[in-house]
Scaffold this active site. Structure first.
Site, mmCIF file in Angstrom:
data_model
loop_
_atom_site.group_PDB
_atom_site.id
_atom_site.type_symbol
_atom_site.label_atom_id
_atom_site.label_comp_id
_atom_site.label_asym_id
_atom_site.label_seq_id
_atom_site.Cartn_x
_atom_site.Cartn_y
_atom_site.Cartn_z
ATOM 1 N N PRO A 193 0.783 -1.227 0.000
ATOM 2 C CA PRO A 193 0.000 0.000 0.000
ATOM 3 C C PRO A 193 0.824 1.291 0.000
ATOM 4 O O PRO A 193 1.846 1.386 0.664
ATOM 5 C CB PRO A 193 -0.840 -0.103 1.281
ATOM 6 C CG PRO A 193 -0.187 -1.142 2.100
ATOM 7 C CD PRO A 193 0.495 -2.080 1.152
ATOM 8 N N ASN A 194 0.330 2.228 -0.767
ATOM 9 C CA ASN A 194 0.857 3.603 -0.875
ATOM 10 C C ASN A 194 2.166 3.697 -1.652
ATOM 11 O O ASN A 194 2.664 4.802 -1.880
ATOM 12 C CB ASN A 194 1.016 4.256 0.513
ATOM 13 C CG ASN A 194 -0.296 4.320 1.259
ATOM 14 O OD1 ASN A 194 -1.275 4.811 0.711
ATOM 15 N ND2 ASN A 194 -0.355 3.793 2.469
ATOM 16 N N HIS A 205 4.177 -4.644 9.069
ATOM 17 C CA HIS A 205 4.068 -4.565 10.525
ATOM 18 C C HIS A 205 2.762 -5.117 11.069
ATOM 19 O O HIS A 205 2.578 -5.198 12.275
ATOM 20 C CB HIS A 205 4.230 -3.099 10.960
ATOM 21 C CG HIS A 205 5.282 -2.361 10.183
ATOM 22 N ND1 HIS A 205 6.617 -2.711 10.238
ATOM 23 C CD2 HIS A 205 5.200 -1.336 9.281
ATOM 24 C CE1 HIS A 205 7.301 -1.908 9.432
ATOM 25 N NE2 HIS A 205 6.473 -1.075 8.842
ATOM 26 N N ARG A 249 7.385 0.405 13.578
ATOM 27 C CA ARG A 249 7.940 -0.100 12.306
ATOM 28 C C ARG A 249 9.109 -1.065 12.531
ATOM 29 O O ARG A 249 9.633 -1.648 11.581
ATOM 30 C CB ARG A 249 8.422 1.063 11.435
ATOM 31 C CG ARG A 249 7.319 1.984 10.984
ATOM 32 C CD ARG A 249 7.843 3.033 10.013
ATOM 33 N NE ARG A 249 6.978 4.187 10.007
ATOM 34 C CZ ARG A 249 5.865 4.304 9.270
ATOM 35 N NH1 ARG A 249 5.512 3.344 8.446
ATOM 36 N NH2 ARG A 249 5.112 5.394 9.342
ATOM 37 N N TYR A 259 11.056 8.928 1.675
ATOM 38 C CA TYR A 259 11.081 7.926 0.600
ATOM 39 C C TYR A 259 11.743 8.402 -0.691
ATOM 40 O O TYR A 259 11.926 7.603 -1.613
ATOM 41 C CB TYR A 259 9.652 7.439 0.309
ATOM 42 C CG TYR A 259 9.001 6.793 1.521
ATOM 43 C CD1 TYR A 259 9.562 5.650 2.083
ATOM 44 C CD2 TYR A 259 7.862 7.328 2.108
ATOM 45 C CE1 TYR A 259 8.990 5.063 3.202
ATOM 46 C CE2 TYR A 259 7.284 6.741 3.223
ATOM 47 C CZ TYR A 259 7.856 5.608 3.768
ATOM 48 O OH TYR A 259 7.296 5.028 4.880
ATOM 49 N N GLU A 301 12.546 -9.558 1.474
ATOM 50 C CA GLU A 301 11.781 -8.380 1.887
ATOM 51 C C GLU A 301 12.654 -7.132 1.749
ATOM 52 O O GLU A 301 13.805 -7.150 2.181
ATOM 53 C CB GLU A 301 11.369 -8.562 3.350
ATOM 54 C CG GLU A 301 10.642 -7.389 3.949
ATOM 55 C CD GLU A 301 10.386 -7.580 5.451
ATOM 56 O OE1 GLU A 301 10.264 -8.736 5.907
ATOM 57 O OE2 GLU A 301 10.331 -6.563 6.156
ATOM 58 N N ARG A 338 13.251 4.019 12.615
ATOM 59 C CA ARG A 338 12.057 4.887 12.599
ATOM 60 C C ARG A 338 11.179 4.617 13.831
ATOM 61 O O ARG A 338 11.670 4.164 14.851
ATOM 62 C CB ARG A 338 11.322 4.663 11.275
ATOM 63 C CG ARG A 338 12.179 5.070 10.062
ATOM 64 C CD ARG A 338 11.425 4.913 8.770
ATOM 65 N NE ARG A 338 10.253 5.792 8.737
ATOM 66 C CZ ARG A 338 9.250 5.665 7.865
ATOM 67 N NH1 ARG A 338 9.293 4.701 6.957
ATOM 68 N NH2 ARG A 338 8.222 6.488 7.907
ATOM 69 N N ASP A 398 1.558 -15.571 6.418
ATOM 70 C CA ASP A 398 1.123 -16.960 6.233
ATOM 71 C C ASP A 398 1.169 -17.360 4.759
ATOM 72 O O ASP A 398 1.495 -18.505 4.435
ATOM 73 C CB ASP A 398 -0.293 -17.164 6.792
ATOM 74 C CG ASP A 398 -0.318 -17.193 8.320
ATOM 75 O OD1 ASP A 398 0.761 -17.213 8.942
ATOM 76 O OD2 ASP A 398 -1.430 -17.202 8.889
ATOM 77 N N ASN A 407 8.078 -5.554 -1.103
ATOM 78 C CA ASN A 407 8.025 -4.466 -0.129
ATOM 79 C C ASN A 407 6.570 -4.437 0.349
ATOM 80 O O ASN A 407 5.709 -3.875 -0.330
ATOM 81 C CB ASN A 407 8.413 -3.122 -0.746
ATOM 82 C CG ASN A 407 8.426 -2.019 0.317
ATOM 83 O OD1 ASN A 407 7.915 -2.208 1.413
ATOM 84 N ND2 ASN A 407 9.007 -0.877 -0.021
ATOM 85 N N ARG A 454 5.083 11.040 -2.263
ATOM 86 C CA ARG A 454 4.695 10.693 -0.894
ATOM 87 C C ARG A 454 5.865 10.891 0.068
ATOM 88 O O ARG A 454 6.929 10.277 -0.137
ATOM 89 C CB ARG A 454 4.298 9.208 -0.919
ATOM 90 C CG ARG A 454 4.172 8.570 0.413
ATOM 91 C CD ARG A 454 4.106 7.060 0.314
ATOM 92 N NE ARG A 454 3.876 6.538 1.636
ATOM 93 C CZ ARG A 454 4.225 5.337 2.043
ATOM 94 N NH1 ARG A 454 4.809 4.502 1.205
ATOM 95 N NH2 ARG A 454 3.977 4.970 3.271
ATOM 96 N N HIS A 505 12.854 -2.653 1.967
ATOM 97 C CA HIS A 505 12.269 -1.372 2.369
ATOM 98 C C HIS A 505 13.172 -0.243 1.909
ATOM 99 O O HIS A 505 14.404 -0.347 1.994
ATOM 100 C CB HIS A 505 12.120 -1.294 3.890
ATOM 101 C CG HIS A 505 11.218 -2.347 4.430
ATOM 102 N ND1 HIS A 505 9.854 -2.272 4.335
ATOM 103 C CD2 HIS A 505 11.499 -3.538 5.011
ATOM 104 C CE1 HIS A 505 9.325 -3.365 4.865
ATOM 105 N NE2 HIS A 505 10.297 -4.154 5.276
ATOM 106 N N SER A 543 13.188 2.832 3.350
ATOM 107 C CA SER A 543 13.701 3.464 4.567
ATOM 108 C C SER A 543 14.260 2.399 5.504
ATOM 109 O O SER A 543 13.949 1.205 5.358
ATOM 110 C CB SER A 543 12.571 4.243 5.257
ATOM 111 O OG SER A 543 11.541 3.360 5.666
ATOM 112 N N ALA A 561 3.200 -0.892 4.756
ATOM 113 C CA ALA A 561 2.651 -0.902 6.124
ATOM 114 C C ALA A 561 2.222 -2.305 6.560
ATOM 115 O O ALA A 561 2.226 -2.615 7.764
ATOM 116 C CB ALA A 561 1.486 0.070 6.227
HETATM 117 C C1 DQA Z 1 8.286 1.001 3.834
HETATM 118 C C2 DQA Z 1 8.356 1.172 5.365
HETATM 119 C C3 DQA Z 1 7.007 0.941 6.003
HETATM 120 O O1 DQA Z 1 7.089 1.121 7.410
HETATM 121 C C4 DQA Z 1 5.990 1.935 5.464
HETATM 122 O O2 DQA Z 1 4.708 1.668 5.994
HETATM 123 C C5 DQA Z 1 5.959 1.992 3.975
HETATM 124 C C6 DQA Z 1 7.215 1.895 3.237
HETATM 125 C C7 DQA Z 1 9.628 1.347 3.155
HETATM 126 O O3 DQA Z 1 9.811 0.929 2.016
HETATM 127 O O4 DQA Z 1 10.468 2.042 3.733
HETATM 128 O O5 DQA Z 1 4.914 2.200 3.374
HETATM 129 O O6 DQA Z 1 7.990 -0.353 3.541
#
Ligand code: DQA
Length: 145
Positions: free
Chosen positions: A10-11, A81, A112, A23, A99, A108, A88, A75, A18, A101, A103, A78
């Protein structure tokens, strides 16, 4: 050629506009272009999937074997977490998963720091901006060779 599924949660469709202080200004499309170049070097092919919906991500992971993928670069944003369902799904398909990220989630907010996905992934790369994806792809390509 081995196929890798790149999943963004998401996002991440909003990257580039954003919270750019965290980011950066690089869009998801630009990250996918970087990955496409890296994929040539590692001789793997990529499919890109982004969703803001937990169930859609779970459905997509559930189809990886049927769709012939050898690895997942994810990635979970959110959902990293919060999502037992995505964890699963990764555990269920038993396909190497890395995985990533942008950031450094460990530097943080405390909420997170914990990843529900990391214990079922091969590993986690966090904090290198778009390079996290490139490093993750390199690691994954090495595993599935
Ligand atoms: C993220 C870190 C997550 O905590 C956050 O919710 C994101 C982006 C990252 O790529 O740094 O949406 O996954």
């Amino acid at each position: 050629m081995k196929r890798i599924l790149v999943i963004n949660g998401p996002n991440l469709n909003l990257l580039g506009e954003r919270e750019t202080g965290i980011y950066g200004k690089v869009s998801l499309e630009d990250i996918n272009k970087l990955l496409t170049v890296a994929a040539k070097t590692h001789q793997v092919s990529l499919e890109f999937f982004q969703s803001n919906h937990e169930g859609e991500i779970v459905d997509k992971i559930g189809q990886v074997k049927a769709e012939g993928f050898s690895g997942i670069l994810i990635n979970p944003a959110a959902y990293t977490h919060t999502s037992i369902a995505i964890r699963d799904a990764v555990a269920a398909v038993v396909i190497p998963t890395v995985e990533v990220h942008l950031s450094n989630i460990h530097a943080r907010e405390e909420f997170r720091h914990k990843s529900l996905i990391a214990p079922v992934a091969q590993g986690q790369i966090s904090g290198f901006g778009p390079q996290s994806y490139v490093l993750g792809l390199q690691a994954l390509a090495g595993i599935i060779k």
